[in-house]
Every structure is written in structure tokens, then in C-alpha cells.
Design an enzyme around this catalytic site. Structure first.
Site, PDB file in Angstrom:
ATOM      1  N   ASN A   1       0.829  -1.199   0.000  1.00 14.58           N
ATOM      2  CA  ASN A   1       0.000   0.000   0.000  1.00 14.58           C
ATOM      3  C   ASN A   1       0.873   1.262   0.000  1.00 14.58           C
ATOM      4  O   ASN A   1       1.472   1.616   1.013  1.00 14.58           O
ATOM      5  CB  ASN A   1      -0.889  -0.064   1.258  1.00 14.58           C
ATOM      6  CG  ASN A   1      -1.838   1.104   1.357  1.00 14.58           C
ATOM      7  OD1 ASN A   1      -1.596   2.173   0.798  1.00 14.58           O
ATOM      8  ND2 ASN A   1      -2.925   0.908   2.077  1.00 14.58           N
TER       9      ASN A   1
ATOM     10  N   LYS B   1      -0.006   4.033   2.549  1.00 13.44           N
ATOM     11  CA  LYS B   1       0.465   3.744   3.898  1.00 13.44           C
ATOM     12  C   LYS B   1       1.964   4.039   4.006  1.00 13.44           C
ATOM     13  O   LYS B   1       2.424   4.607   5.001  1.00 13.44           O
ATOM     14  CB  LYS B   1       0.200   2.273   4.220  1.00 13.44           C
ATOM     15  CG  LYS B   1       0.211   1.965   5.696  1.00 13.44           C
ATOM     16  CD  LYS B   1       0.335   0.476   5.923  1.00 13.44           C
ATOM     17  CE  LYS B   1      -1.003  -0.224   5.954  1.00 13.44           C
ATOM     18  NZ  LYS B   1      -0.851  -1.692   6.187  1.00 13.44           N
TER      19      LYS B   1
ATOM     20  N   GLU C   1      -0.595 -14.273   6.755  1.00 13.16           N
ATOM     21  CA  GLU C   1      -1.506 -13.718   7.758  1.00 13.16           C
ATOM     22  C   GLU C   1      -2.315 -14.853   8.348  1.00 13.16           C
ATOM     23  O   GLU C   1      -3.001 -15.565   7.617  1.00 13.16           O
ATOM     24  CB  GLU C   1      -2.448 -12.697   7.120  1.00 13.16           C
ATOM     25  CG  GLU C   1      -1.814 -11.343   6.932  1.00 13.16           C
ATOM     26  CD  GLU C   1      -2.864 -10.250   6.783  1.00 13.16           C
ATOM     27  OE1 GLU C   1      -2.898  -9.342   7.615  1.00 13.16           O
ATOM     28  OE2 GLU C   1      -3.649 -10.318   5.827  1.00 13.16           O
TER      29      GLU C   1
ATOM     30  N   ASP D   1      -0.537  -4.228  11.128  1.00 10.95           N
ATOM     31  CA  ASP D   1      -1.913  -4.610  10.836  1.00 10.95           C
ATOM     32  C   ASP D   1      -2.799  -3.744  11.711  1.00 10.95           C
ATOM     33  O   ASP D   1      -2.359  -3.251  12.754  1.00 10.95           O
ATOM     34  CB  ASP D   1      -2.149  -6.096  11.138  1.00 10.95           C
ATOM     35  CG  ASP D   1      -3.357  -6.637  10.366  1.00 10.95           C
ATOM     36  OD1 ASP D   1      -3.941  -5.897   9.554  1.00 10.95           O
ATOM     37  OD2 ASP D   1      -3.718  -7.805  10.580  1.00 10.95           O
ATOM     38  N   SER D   2      -4.034  -3.537  11.281  1.00  9.81           N
ATOM     39  CA  SER D   2      -4.931  -2.755  12.115  1.00  9.81           C
ATOM     40  C   SER D   2      -6.362  -3.235  11.925  1.00  9.81           C
ATOM     41  O   SER D   2      -6.651  -3.992  11.003  1.00  9.81           O
ATOM     42  CB  SER D   2      -4.804  -1.262  11.801  1.00  9.81           C
ATOM     43  OG  SER D   2      -4.897  -1.052  10.418  1.00  9.81           O
TER      44      SER D   2
ATOM     45  N   GLY E   1     -11.167   2.750   4.038  1.00 10.07           N
ATOM     46  CA  GLY E   1     -11.761   1.714   4.889  1.00 10.07           C
ATOM     47  C   GLY E   1     -12.976   2.222   5.652  1.00 10.07           C
ATOM     48  O   GLY E   1     -13.855   2.875   5.088  1.00 10.07           O
ATOM     49  N   PHE E   2     -12.990   1.955   6.965  1.00 12.57           N
ATOM     50  CA  PHE E   2     -14.154   2.305   7.780  1.00 12.57           C
ATOM     51  C   PHE E   2     -14.105   3.744   8.305  1.00 12.57           C
ATOM     52  O   PHE E   2     -14.914   4.120   9.162  1.00 12.57           O
ATOM     53  CB  PHE E   2     -14.294   1.311   8.941  1.00 12.57           C
ATOM     54  CG  PHE E   2     -14.671  -0.083   8.468  1.00 12.57           C
ATOM     55  CD1 PHE E   2     -15.870  -0.294   7.799  1.00 12.57           C
ATOM     56  CD2 PHE E   2     -13.832  -1.164   8.677  1.00 12.57           C
ATOM     57  CE1 PHE E   2     -16.231  -1.559   7.350  1.00 12.57           C
ATOM     58  CE2 PHE E   2     -14.178  -2.434   8.237  1.00 12.57           C
ATOM     59  CZ  PHE E   2     -15.386  -2.632   7.568  1.00 12.57           C
TER      60      PHE E   2
END
Lengths: 186, 186
Positions: free
Chosen positions: B9, B12, B36, B64-65, B140-141
Site C-alpha cells: 500500500n 500507507k 496472515e 496490521d490494524s 476503509g471504515f
């Protein structure tokens, strides 16, 4: 022939044992925590799972299964058990409220290591998601899944009937045929 | 000091690079598909991810998140990216319809390997889930999460403000302090 069923679920072990009845196969349940990877397909998860079993274990059987809902891009898929533990059947019903396309399918994949070689056996069962949970049999998402050609959910069907048509039942039928052939030849 | 940021990414990578400005550290993005695992915590996922990086890679950074929603038993948690790709922000809004407890938090965990040792840096940001998505920034969210003390969602906040208070920003601040100390000593 001895085969270790790698699982922590005694109910599943009993169901598998039934499918092996009459074959010259001794099943033994082995509780091992296997590596489960994040991937979008059962093939990826199960092949990696099987690869993580040490060779010294010998003949063994691993599996994974999931519910794939068309209108939700395949969700909850390979993460079905996590989703069941968190948002549960009621969460799925809520997500499907007002959704016209109710199509879904269960998939089950067995990974079978025998004499050092790995084989895979898949079973599928197509059907529809109900508006609300119904029935108390089975487990997981069974109460919200009606298999094609039926009006009852997996949780309402007699267990023998469910095992005959279910994704796991179908995968186990393939596996049994393979074993019958193998044992005939030897 | 050279550090490889293992990610696919670029956005990121740019965000991480900003946090390292002014330090004697050369960052390089390395696109590697890392293992993963399925686990309920970021700690398990990230430590396994880092352990899967070959030693020959040298100093490196993985992360990671996830978004953890209290009323949904932590769902979507470590599976946030899968859930985002399937049921998306609208799916989460639907699941949260009529739910009184809107509490949630984002978590981010960095795994940092330096001179052969592994360190972990965590950041959290608590807040609430909105009724509907708002804003077009972030990813994302972000459009359904309002951080504590704010009225805008992550997707409505200026990017600098979001990066200052976000889970990733906070984890990166810890990481930067650790690096400053380390570079001072050397």
C-alpha cells in the site's frame, strides 16, 4: 489403515466416523492447534493447514467449511466461525433484511494425507438464507440455511437427512469412494 | 539505518515516511505477500507476520490494524479488511441499526525488526460508530468512525489531524520515540 482426524470438535469426529463405517480404517481423534491463514478460499486455508501438520503424524485428515452468501460478496466465507462467534445468526439475518437475492452455499473441503501424499475432497450445498432462524438441530449457521429442494432449514431437518445432502456429507462421500478404491487395490 | 517497510500500500508507505522525517533512517518499500494467520488479536497476527519475514531481509516494519466494535463482540476486528471488501461500511451501518451502544476503537500494531530483534508498538483510538457514512477522506471504515472528542468522522477530518490522533499515528509516535532513543545511543 490408521488415520488421525485432526480436530478439537468431538461432534465432527463422530460424524466423520460414521462415514468410514465398514471400511478397514481405524480413526483416531487428535487435538492439535493447526495454523489457519487468512485467505479468501477454503482451498488456500486447508492446503496450508495440511502442510503445517508434521510428517511424523502420518495419515491424517483436516477440514474447513464456510457459508458463502451471494448478495454479501461471499461473506462470511472462510471466516464463518469467527463471524458466528461475533455477530452470529442474528447478525446475518440483519444484514440480509430487505435483500432480494437470498442465494448462498455451504462449502466443505477435506485435506487428506495418506502415505505421504495430499488429496482434497470438496462438497457443496446450495440453498437460501431465511428471514429468521428456525430449528434447534445442527450448529453454526444451520438455522438460517434452507438447502435447495427443501422447505426446512438444516437445523430443522433430521440429522441423517442433513448429513446425506450437506456440504460435509458430500465431501465425505467423495472421500469414502476414494478410500474404497484405494483399499481394494491394496 | 535502512528499514524495509513491508507493504503493498503506497499510501500507507507515504504516511509512515512522514513520521520518520528528520531521523537518520532510509525507508524503502518492499512488496512481499506475508503470511496472515486467523487469530482474534492483532498481536497474534502481527507477531506471526514478522516471524515469517526471512532474516536476510534485515531491518523491517510490518503492521496490521482493525476496527473493534463493542456491541458486535469486537467484530470486524482483525478481519476488518475482509469485511470491508465484502459487506463494507453499509453492512456495518446495517448491523448497528437500532443498537444503542455505539462504542468502538481502532487498533494498529507495528512489528519492527531491528538488528535481529523484534519490537511491537501499539496505537489505539476510541470513538463511536455513526448511523451513516460521512466524508470522503481516509479509507476503509473511516467514514463511519467519529473519534472521541470530535464530531467529524475520520473521513471528514483534515488528514494531518487524523494522522495525529489515529491509531496508526499513535503507534507511529511510539515507534518514532523508540528510534530517536536508539539513534541517540548509537
Amino acid at each position: 489403515m490408521q488415520v488421525k482426524v485432526i480436530s478439537t470438535n468431538s461432534g465432527k469426529f463422530a460424524e466423520i466416523s460414521k462415514f468410514f463405517e465398514g471400511l478397514d480404517v481405524q480413526l483416531e481423534m487428535q487435538k492439535l492447534e493447526l495454523l489457519e491463514i487468512q485467505a479468501d478460499t477454503l482451498e488456500a486455508v486447508v492446503s496450508r493447514k495440511l502442510a503445517s501438520v508434521e510428517e511424523s503424524v502420518g495419515n491424517c485428515l483436516v477440514d474447513d467449511s464456510g457459508l458463502f452468501i451471494d448478495a454479501l460478496s461471499g461473506f462470511p466465507g472462510v471466516y464463518s466461525s469467527y463471524v458466528y462467534r461475533t455477530i452470529g445468526v442474528n447478525g446475518i439475518c440483519k444484514l440480509m433484511r430487505g435483500v432480494e437475492n437470498r442465494s448462498a452455499h455451504f462449502e466443505c473441503l477435506f485435506g487428506f494425507r495418506i502415505n505421504g501424499r495430499d488429496y482434497f475432497f470438496k462438497g457443496e450445498c446450495t440453498g437460501e438464507i431465511t428471514d429468521n432462524p428456525r430449528g434447534s438441530g445442527g450448529f453454526g449457521f444451520d438455522p438460517i440455511f434452507v438447502p435447495e429442494g427443501y422447505s426446512q432449514t438444516f437445523a430443522e431437518l433430521p440429522i441423517e437427512e442433513k448429513n446425506r445432502i450437506s456440504h460435509r456429507g458430500r465431501a465425505l462421500q467423495h472421500l469414502r469412494k476414494f478410500l474404497e478404491n484405494l483399499l481394494e487395490k491394496s
